[in-house]
Design a protein around this motif. Structure first.
Motif, PDB file in Angstrom:
ATOM      1  N   TYR A 175      10.909  19.343  -1.612  1.00  0.00           N
ATOM      2  CA  TYR A 175       9.791  19.076  -0.719  1.00  0.00           C
ATOM      3  C   TYR A 175       8.481  19.346  -1.436  1.00  0.00           C
ATOM      4  O   TYR A 175       8.269  20.416  -1.981  1.00  0.00           O
ATOM      5  N   ALA A 176       7.609  18.376  -1.440  1.00  0.00           N
ATOM      6  CA  ALA A 176       6.272  18.547  -1.992  1.00  0.00           C
ATOM      7  C   ALA A 176       5.352  18.956  -0.844  1.00  0.00           C
ATOM      8  O   ALA A 176       5.185  18.215   0.107  1.00  0.00           O
ATOM      9  N   PRO A 177       4.750  20.152  -0.885  1.00  0.00           N
ATOM     10  CA  PRO A 177       3.889  20.593   0.213  1.00  0.00           C
ATOM     11  C   PRO A 177       2.641  19.722   0.319  1.00  0.00           C
ATOM     12  O   PRO A 177       2.313  18.972  -0.595  1.00  0.00           O
ATOM     13  N   HIS A 178       1.942  19.849   1.447  1.00  0.00           N
ATOM     14  CA  HIS A 178       0.707  19.076   1.629  1.00  0.00           C
ATOM     15  C   HIS A 178      -0.205  19.304   0.441  1.00  0.00           C
ATOM     16  O   HIS A 178      -0.291  20.399  -0.096  1.00  0.00           O
ATOM     17  N   ASN A 179      -0.871  18.276   0.025  1.00  0.00           N
ATOM     18  CA  ASN A 179      -1.770  18.369  -1.117  1.00  0.00           C
ATOM     19  C   ASN A 179      -2.994  17.512  -0.858  1.00  0.00           C
ATOM     20  O   ASN A 179      -3.172  16.988   0.231  1.00  0.00           O
ATOM     21  N   ALA A 217       5.028   5.714  10.459  1.00  0.00           N
ATOM     22  CA  ALA A 217       5.868   4.526  10.574  1.00  0.00           C
ATOM     23  C   ALA A 217       7.135   4.659   9.729  1.00  0.00           C
ATOM     24  O   ALA A 217       7.107   5.196   8.638  1.00  0.00           O
ATOM     25  N   ASP A 218       8.251   4.149  10.269  1.00  0.00           N
ATOM     26  CA  ASP A 218       9.490   4.087   9.493  1.00  0.00           C
ATOM     27  C   ASP A 218       9.394   2.925   8.518  1.00  0.00           C
ATOM     28  O   ASP A 218       8.807   1.889   8.822  1.00  0.00           O
ATOM     29  N   ALA A 256       8.657   8.711   6.543  1.00  0.00           N
ATOM     30  CA  ALA A 256       7.728   9.393   5.651  1.00  0.00           C
ATOM     31  C   ALA A 256       7.317  10.741   6.225  1.00  0.00           C
ATOM     32  O   ALA A 256       7.077  10.854   7.424  1.00  0.00           O
ATOM     33  N   VAL A 257       7.278  11.751   5.347  1.00  0.00           N
ATOM     34  CA  VAL A 257       6.847  13.080   5.767  1.00  0.00           C
ATOM     35  C   VAL A 257       5.613  13.557   5.013  1.00  0.00           C
ATOM     36  O   VAL A 257       4.941  14.484   5.454  1.00  0.00           O
ATOM     37  N   VAL A 305       6.808  10.610   0.311  1.00  0.00           N
ATOM     38  CA  VAL A 305       7.951  11.523   0.346  1.00  0.00           C
ATOM     39  C   VAL A 305       8.609  11.289   1.703  1.00  0.00           C
ATOM     40  O   VAL A 305       7.936  11.347   2.737  1.00  0.00           O
ATOM     41  N   ALA A 306       9.909  10.975   1.709  1.00  0.00           N
ATOM     42  CA  ALA A 306      10.552  10.570   2.958  1.00  0.00           C
ATOM     43  C   ALA A 306      11.996  11.030   3.053  1.00  0.00           C
ATOM     44  O   ALA A 306      12.667  11.235   2.047  1.00  0.00           O
TER      45      ALA A 306
END
Length: 111
Positions: free
Chosen positions: A6-10, A23-24, A79-80, A89-90
């Protein structure tokens, strides 16, 4: 579900419209390496998955295992986040995974 690193918020997250992450993404993806897919012209980094780079030991093997799971089946990715390279990142899954097959099981593993 395919998961891993997991890449944290940046800083990229601040520039992404919220709808782009909500959106998917659906379609038949091409495997780039052991933890990255391409869906049309969009690069998708699999959430919570870290595989060796293609030129590192076992990198080609990681790519081939992911190919066996993903190609040529349609997938759905939620997407997350975005990583530092601008990739989405999804969390992704295909119909087989939704039916309980699991991402870690290929035909060889089940046989």
């Amino acid at each position: 579900m395919l998961t891993a690193y997991y890449a944290p918020h940046n800083s990229f997250s601040r520039f992404i419209p919220s709808l782009a992450l909500a959106a998917d993404l659906r379609g038949v993806a091409r495997v780039v390496d052991g933890d990255t897919l391409a869906l049309w012209d969009t690069r998708i980094r699999l959430h919570a998955l870290h595989a060796p780079e293609i030129d590192e030991p076992r990198g080609r093997e990681a790519r081939d295992v992911l190919r066996a799971i993903v190609e040529p089946k349609p997938i759905t990715c939620r997407a997350v986040d975005r990583d530092r390279y601008g990739r989405i990142v999804a969390d992704c899954e295909n119909a087989e995974m939704q039916e309980g097959g699991g991402a870690g099981e290929t035909e060889e593993a089940r046989g």
